[in-house]
Design a protein around this motif. Structure first.
Motif, PDB file in Angstrom:
ATOM      1  N   LYS A  85      32.106  40.365  41.014  1.00 51.19           N
ATOM      2  CA  LYS A  85      31.432  41.534  40.454  1.00 51.19           C
ATOM      3  C   LYS A  85      31.251  42.650  41.481  1.00 51.19           C
ATOM      4  N   ASN A  86      31.653  42.403  42.712  1.00 47.92           N
ATOM      5  CA  ASN A  86      31.620  43.451  43.732  1.00 47.92           C
ATOM      6  C   ASN A  86      32.824  44.380  43.638  1.00 47.92           C
ATOM      7  N   LEU A  87      33.772  44.053  42.776  1.00 51.35           N
ATOM      8  CA  LEU A  87      34.979  44.860  42.641  1.00 51.35           C
ATOM      9  C   LEU A  87      34.621  46.255  42.133  1.00 51.35           C
ATOM     10  N   ALA A  88      35.185  47.275  42.756  1.00 50.88           N
ATOM     11  CA  ALA A  88      34.929  48.652  42.341  1.00 50.88           C
ATOM     12  C   ALA A  88      35.452  48.879  40.925  1.00 50.88           C
ATOM     13  N   LEU A  89      34.770  49.748  40.179  1.00 42.09           N
ATOM     14  CA  LEU A  89      35.133  49.980  38.787  1.00 42.09           C
ATOM     15  C   LEU A  89      36.573  50.450  38.647  1.00 42.09           C
ATOM     16  N   GLY A  90      36.990  51.369  39.501  1.00 41.78           N
ATOM     17  CA  GLY A  90      38.363  51.860  39.422  1.00 41.78           C
ATOM     18  C   GLY A  90      39.377  50.755  39.630  1.00 41.78           C
ATOM     19  N   THR A  91      39.089  49.866  40.579  1.00 41.69           N
ATOM     20  CA  THR A  91      39.986  48.739  40.839  1.00 41.69           C
ATOM     21  C   THR A  91      39.983  47.773  39.668  1.00 41.69           C
ATOM     22  N   LEU A  92      38.803  47.574  39.062  1.00 40.71           N
ATOM     23  CA  LEU A  92      38.722  46.697  37.893  1.00 40.71           C
ATOM     24  C   LEU A  92      39.571  47.238  36.747  1.00 40.71           C
ATOM     25  N   LEU A  93      39.516  48.535  36.515  1.00 42.00           N
ATOM     26  CA  LEU A  93      40.326  49.129  35.450  1.00 42.00           C
ATOM     27  C   LEU A  93      41.818  48.911  35.708  1.00 42.00           C
ATOM     28  N   LEU A  94      42.227  49.095  36.954  1.00 41.76           N
ATOM     29  CA  LEU A  94      43.628  48.855  37.301  1.00 41.76           C
ATOM     30  C   LEU A  94      43.995  47.387  37.106  1.00 41.76           C
ATOM     31  N   ALA A  95      43.062  46.496  37.475  1.00 38.06           N
ATOM     32  CA  ALA A  95      43.310  45.063  37.323  1.00 38.06           C
ATOM     33  C   ALA A  95      43.442  44.689  35.846  1.00 38.06           C
ATOM     34  N   LEU A  96      42.581  45.254  35.004  1.00 38.42           N
ATOM     35  CA  LEU A  96      42.646  44.971  33.570  1.00 38.42           C
ATOM     36  C   LEU A  96      43.963  45.465  32.976  1.00 38.42           C
ATOM     37  N   ARG A  97      44.411  46.624  33.417  1.00 42.04           N
ATOM     38  CA  ARG A  97      45.688  47.149  32.928  1.00 42.04           C
ATOM     39  C   ARG A  97      46.842  46.255  33.361  1.00 42.04           C
ATOM     40  N   LEU A  98      46.756  45.742  34.581  1.00 39.79           N
ATOM     41  CA  LEU A  98      47.797  44.847  35.080  1.00 39.79           C
ATOM     42  C   LEU A  98      47.846  43.570  34.246  1.00 39.79           C
ATOM     43  N   VAL A  99      46.675  42.985  33.993  1.00 37.09           N
ATOM     44  CA  VAL A  99      46.607  41.768  33.187  1.00 37.09           C
ATOM     45  C   VAL A  99      47.073  42.040  31.761  1.00 37.09           C
ATOM     46  N   ASP A 100      46.695  43.198  31.226  1.00 38.81           N
ATOM     47  CA  ASP A 100      47.094  43.554  29.868  1.00 38.81           C
ATOM     48  C   ASP A 100      48.609  43.683  29.742  1.00 38.81           C
ATOM     49  N   SER A 101      49.272  44.001  30.852  1.00 31.29           N
ATOM     50  CA  SER A 101      50.732  44.134  30.830  1.00 31.29           C
ATOM     51  C   SER A 101      51.437  42.788  30.970  1.00 31.29           C
ATOM     52  N   GLY A 102      50.639  41.714  31.129  1.00 30.57           N
ATOM     53  CA  GLY A 102      51.227  40.385  31.225  1.00 30.57           C
ATOM     54  C   GLY A 102      51.283  39.806  32.619  1.00 30.57           C
ATOM     55  N   GLU A 103      50.736  40.536  33.604  1.00 31.21           N
ATOM     56  CA  GLU A 103      50.729  40.058  34.980  1.00 31.21           C
ATOM     57  C   GLU A 103      49.436  39.295  35.278  1.00 31.21           C
ATOM     58  N   LEU A 104      49.447  38.572  36.399  1.00 26.88           N
ATOM     59  CA  LEU A 104      48.244  37.911  36.888  1.00 26.88           C
ATOM     60  C   LEU A 104      47.576  38.795  37.937  1.00 26.88           C
ATOM     61  N   TYR A 105      46.234  38.715  38.004  1.00 25.50           N
ATOM     62  CA  TYR A 105      45.517  39.467  39.031  1.00 25.50           C
ATOM     63  C   TYR A 105      44.454  38.579  39.659  1.00 25.50           C
ATOM     64  N   VAL A 106      44.420  38.566  40.992  1.00 29.63           N
ATOM     65  CA  VAL A 106      43.340  37.935  41.746  1.00 29.63           C
ATOM     66  C   VAL A 106      42.893  38.936  42.799  1.00 29.63           C
ATOM     67  N   GLU A 107      41.596  39.159  42.883  1.00 34.83           N
ATOM     68  CA  GLU A 107      41.045  40.116  43.849  1.00 34.83           C
ATOM     69  C   GLU A 107      41.601  39.847  45.248  1.00 34.83           C
ATOM     70  N   GLY A 108      41.908  40.903  45.970  1.00 35.59           N
ATOM     71  CA  GLY A 108      42.627  40.803  47.230  1.00 35.59           C
ATOM     72  C   GLY A 108      42.079  39.803  48.227  1.00 35.59           C
ATOM     73  N   GLU A 109      40.782  39.874  48.535  1.00 33.65           N
ATOM     74  CA  GLU A 109      40.211  38.980  49.541  1.00 33.65           C
ATOM     75  C   GLU A 109      40.235  37.528  49.075  1.00 33.65           C
ATOM     76  N   ILE A 110      40.030  37.313  47.783  1.00 32.60           N
ATOM     77  CA  ILE A 110      40.051  35.953  47.247  1.00 32.60           C
ATOM     78  C   ILE A 110      41.472  35.394  47.319  1.00 32.60           C
ATOM     79  N   LEU A 111      42.446  36.217  46.941  1.00 32.46           N
ATOM     80  CA  LEU A 111      43.843  35.790  47.014  1.00 32.46           C
ATOM     81  C   LEU A 111      44.233  35.486  48.455  1.00 32.46           C
ATOM     82  N   ARG A 112      43.759  36.311  49.382  1.00 36.22           N
ATOM     83  CA  ARG A 112      44.050  36.075  50.799  1.00 36.22           C
ATOM     84  C   ARG A 112      43.502  34.728  51.247  1.00 36.22           C
ATOM     85  N   ASP A 113      42.267  34.406  50.823  1.00 34.17           N
ATOM     86  CA  ASP A 113      41.667  33.131  51.208  1.00 34.17           C
ATOM     87  C   ASP A 113      42.452  31.954  50.634  1.00 34.17           C
ATOM     88  N   ILE A 114      42.924  32.102  49.394  1.00 30.85           N
ATOM     89  CA  ILE A 114      43.720  31.037  48.776  1.00 30.85           C
ATOM     90  C   ILE A 114      45.012  30.825  49.554  1.00 30.85           C
TER      91      ILE A 114
END
Length: 217
Positions: free
Chosen positions: A104-133
Motif C-alpha cells: 500500500k506504499n505504492l504511489a498512486l501513479g505507479t498503481l495506475l500503471l500497474a493496473l493497466r499492465l495487469v489489465d493487458s494480461g501481464e504480471l506485475y510485482v512491485e519493484g522492491e518486492i520483485l528484487r527481493d524474490i
C-alpha cells in the motif's frame, strides 16, 4: 469501460482508493467490499474486469478468495494490494492466481500503471518486492524455495504470530497484539513452530533469515 471491485476492511483506505480511481478513464463502475464474504457475494452477483484485494481480511483471507475464484472462467484479474511487502506473500499470491502484487506504499501513479499492465494480461510485482524474490532465488535457490514453501503453509493469523515472535514478543504480548487469549496465542505459536519445523526460538530466527524475511543484522 471496465468494472472494478475494491476489497479492503479499512473504510478510509478503501474509499480513498475508490475516489482516486474514479478519475481514471478506464473504470466506469467501482464497487467496494469490506470483507471476504462481501467480496465473494459481489463476485457471484456481477461481472468485474479487475479486483483489488487485501489479503488480511477480518473473516476469510484474501488468499481464500484467490483460491476460490482466481482460476475460474469469467473471473476478474486479481491485484493484491496489502500492507506487507513480504516477498513470500507475493509468491503465494501469484501461485494462487493473482496477476499483480504491491504494498500500500505504492504511489498512486505507479498503481495506475500497474493496473493497466495487469489489465493487458501481464504480471506485475512491485519493484522492491520483485528484487527481493529474485535476490533470494539467485543466492540460495534451493534453500529459499524450501523455506518459502514452509512459510506458505502458514495461515494469515499464524503469519502475524510469526512476525510478532521475530520481534521478540512473548505469548502474552502476542495475545495482546492479536486480541486473543494467551492460551489461543500459545496454540498459534505451537502451530507456527510445528509447520516451520523449528524447535527453539533460535531455529525460528535462523529459518526466517534463511528465507529472507528477517534481517541477519
Amino acid at each position: 469501460m471496465k468494472r472494478l471491485l475494491i476489497v479492503d476492511d479499512h473504510p478510509v483506505f478503501r474509499n480513498g482508493l475508490r475516489l482516486a480511481l474514479e478519475d481514471a478513464p478506464e473504470y466506469d463502475g467501482i464497487v467496494e467490499a469490506g470483507s471476504g464474504a462481501e467480496a465473494l457475494a459481489e463476485l457471484e452477483s456481477g461481472y468485474f474486469d479487475m479486483a483489488i484485494i487485501d489479503v488480511g481480511l477480518p473473516d476469510i483471507s484474501g488468499f481464500d478468495i484467490l483460491e476460490a475464484r482466481a482460476r475460474e472462467a469469467g473471473s476478474p484479474r486479481f491485484f493484491v494490494l496489502t500492507m506487507s511487502a513480504d516477498p513470500s506473500l507475493a509468491r503465494k499470491a501469484l501461485r494462487y492466481g493473482a496477476s499483480g502484487f504491491a504494498s500500500k506504499n505504492l504511489a498512486l501513479g505507479t498503481l495506475l500503471l500497474a493496473l493497466r499492465l495487469v489489465d493487458s494480461g501481464e504480471l506485475y510485482v512491485e519493484g522492491e518486492i520483485l528484487r527481493d524474490i529474485l535476490t533470494a532465488e539467485l543466492r540460495f535457490p534451493r534453500a529459499r524455495s524450501e523455506q518459502y514453501g514452509k512459510l506458505e503453509k502458514l495461515t494469515e493469523r499464524e503469519r502475524a504470530v510469526l512476525d510478532a515472535l521475530l520481534e521478540g514478543c512473548n505469548a502474552k504480548e502476542v495475545a495482546g497484539r492479536l486480541g486473543v487469549s494467551q492460551r489461543t496465542a500459545e496454540n498459534y505459536q505451537s502451530a507456527v513452530y510445528a509447520k516451520l519445523g523449528a524447535r527453539t526460538a533460535v531455529e525460528l530466527v535462523r529459518m526466517a533469515i534463511s528465507a529472507g524475511i528477517c534481517p541477519a543484522g
